[in-house]
Motif scaffolding. Structure first.
Motif, short mmCIF file in Angstrom:
data_model
loop_
_atom_site.label_atom_id
_atom_site.label_comp_id
_atom_site.label_asym_id
_atom_site.label_seq_id
_atom_site.Cartn_x
_atom_site.Cartn_y
_atom_site.Cartn_z
N UNK A 1 0.82 -1.20 0.00
CA UNK A 1 0.00 0.00 0.00
C UNK A 1 0.86 1.26 0.00
N UNK A 2 1.98 1.21 0.70
CA UNK A 2 2.87 2.37 0.71
C UNK A 2 3.41 2.65 -0.69
N UNK A 3 3.86 1.60 -1.38
CA UNK A 3 4.37 1.78 -2.74
C UNK A 3 3.26 2.21 -3.68
N UNK A 4 2.05 1.66 -3.49
CA UNK A 4 0.92 2.06 -4.32
C UNK A 4 0.60 3.54 -4.12
N UNK A 5 0.64 3.98 -2.87
CA UNK A 5 0.42 5.39 -2.57
C UNK A 5 1.47 6.24 -3.28
N UNK A 6 2.73 5.82 -3.19
CA UNK A 6 3.80 6.59 -3.82
C UNK A 6 3.64 6.63 -5.33
N UNK A 7 3.20 5.53 -5.92
CA UNK A 7 3.08 5.47 -7.38
C UNK A 7 1.95 6.34 -7.90
N UNK A 8 0.86 6.50 -7.11
CA UNK A 8 -0.33 7.17 -7.62
C UNK A 8 -0.53 8.59 -7.09
N UNK A 9 0.11 8.94 -5.98
CA UNK A 9 -0.12 10.25 -5.37
C UNK A 9 1.13 11.11 -5.33
N UNK A 10 2.28 10.48 -5.21
CA UNK A 10 3.53 11.21 -5.00
C UNK A 10 4.00 11.92 -6.27
N UNK A 11 5.13 12.63 -6.22
CA UNK A 11 5.68 13.26 -7.43
C UNK A 11 5.89 12.30 -8.60
N UNK A 12 5.97 11.00 -8.33
CA UNK A 12 6.11 10.04 -9.43
C UNK A 12 4.95 10.18 -10.40
N UNK A 13 3.73 10.31 -9.87
CA UNK A 13 2.56 10.44 -10.73
C UNK A 13 2.54 11.78 -11.45
N UNK A 14 2.89 12.84 -10.75
CA UNK A 14 2.88 14.17 -11.36
C UNK A 14 3.89 14.24 -12.50
N UNK A 15 5.09 13.73 -12.26
CA UNK A 15 6.12 13.83 -13.28
C UNK A 15 6.01 12.75 -14.36
N UNK A 16 5.09 11.81 -14.18
CA UNK A 16 4.85 10.85 -15.27
C UNK A 16 4.22 11.54 -16.47
#
Length: 320
Positions: free
Chosen positions: A86-101
């Protein structure tokens, strides 16, 4: 299906409501602020569903441990796997990773690899559906049990949800199809379609890893077949990564207006994305295969050691 197979429904319910109200048909504007503030809070439904899933799991886990003791029906490792997933899922969908994708193809590739190669296996090992069901009323759990028994009698469903060759093909097809330029570009212009892509990655990824890691299913591949299964899967990522890296032209024109902001051409951005698919992604499957092979060798050595010491123990007992 065994009792652990139903975790897929939680994933389906979660993604079913994701971001319906935010499907614009137009790409998000380039992010201008500092990277550490680039959190995607514009999708509140994602946050709500993540929170609900965590609360259901926590409530079910507490009820199970109250009935059978801490770490018995569901181990602490399983609970930890769910938490990490869940932590990695949160990071993948909410964190800067998603914005910069939306800015860089290689960041988008990292997001995809996290969903397929990290989130999916961690969720499978956490048995989220089995645990979350215990948070629901008894009548609901009984209905699920009735539904499960009905599915068990329908052999085609049980076969299709476990058959390794079919799942291997489905996993590869999902990876290749979603990286075809028309579909990939469509996800960048429509948030709802992008969420559907993420849904298929998590769902198919969980199906793929289930035959290897599901802790509550008796239907699991043996060590040798598991290693072959993972090795052949790494070929999907290798070939796609090679084609993307060595392509003479840009596959995704969307990034031609975004990548230069990061002092990269769109082609260079694509090459980095291909290398990520080619090397780190393949290492995930190779690493899991190596661990499974090592565990199999250790088990064989332990069995040989037990057989080798058994006569000596009997002789000692007789001598005494």
């Amino acid at each position: 299906m065994r009792r652990g197979a139903g975790w897929m429904i939680i994933v389906v319910l979660w993604f079913a409501g994701v971001d319906v109200a935010w499907a614009h048909g137009a790409p998000r504007a380039p992010y201008e602020g500092p990277w550490w503030l680039a959190w995607n809070w514009s999708q509140p439904v994602v946050v709500v569903n993540l929170s609900v899933l965590c609360m259901l799991y926590a409530a079910g886990l507490c009820r199970l441990w109250q009935r059978s003791g801490v770490g018995r029906s569901v181990s602490k490792k399983q609970a930890g796997s769910f938490a990490m997933g869940m932590l990695v899922l949160w990071m993948a969908l909410i964190s800067p990773i998603d914005v910069y994708s939306d800015e860089l193809a290689w960041m988008h590739m990292i997001q995809h690899m996290l969903l397929l190669g990290v989130v999916a296996p961690l969720l499978v090992m956490g048995s989220p559906f089995f645990v979350a069901m215990w948070a629901l009323p008894l009548a609901w759990r009984r209905r699920y049990g009735d539904w499960q028994r009905w599915v068990q009698l329908w052999k085609p469903a049980r076969y299709l949800l476990w058959q390794p060759l079919m799942l291997w093909c489905l996993f590869g097809l999902t990876m290749w199809v979603w990286h075809l330029p028309p579909l990939y570009e469509a996800t960048l212009y429509d948030d709802l379609f992008h969420d559907f892509q993420h849904f298929t990655f998590v769902l198919v990824g969980c199906l793929f890893w289930r035959v290897l890691l599901d802790p509550v299913s008796r239907l699991r591949l043996g060590r040798g077949m598991a290693v072959l299964y993972l090795f052949l899967t790494s070929l999907h990522a290798t070939l796609l990564g090679v084609f993307m890296t060595l392509a003479p032209k840009v596959w995704y024109p969307f990034y031609e207006s975004r990548a230069p902001r990061w002092k990269l051409s769109a082609l260079e951005d694509q090459q980095i994305a291909g290398l990520i698919m080619w090397m780190p992604a393949c290492m995930v499957y190779a690493g899991v295969a190596a661990v499974l092979l090592w565990m199999g060798l250790r088990e064989d050595e332990d069995k040989k050691g037990q057989r080798g010491t058994a006569p000596l123990d009997r002789n000692c007992s007789a001598g005494e």
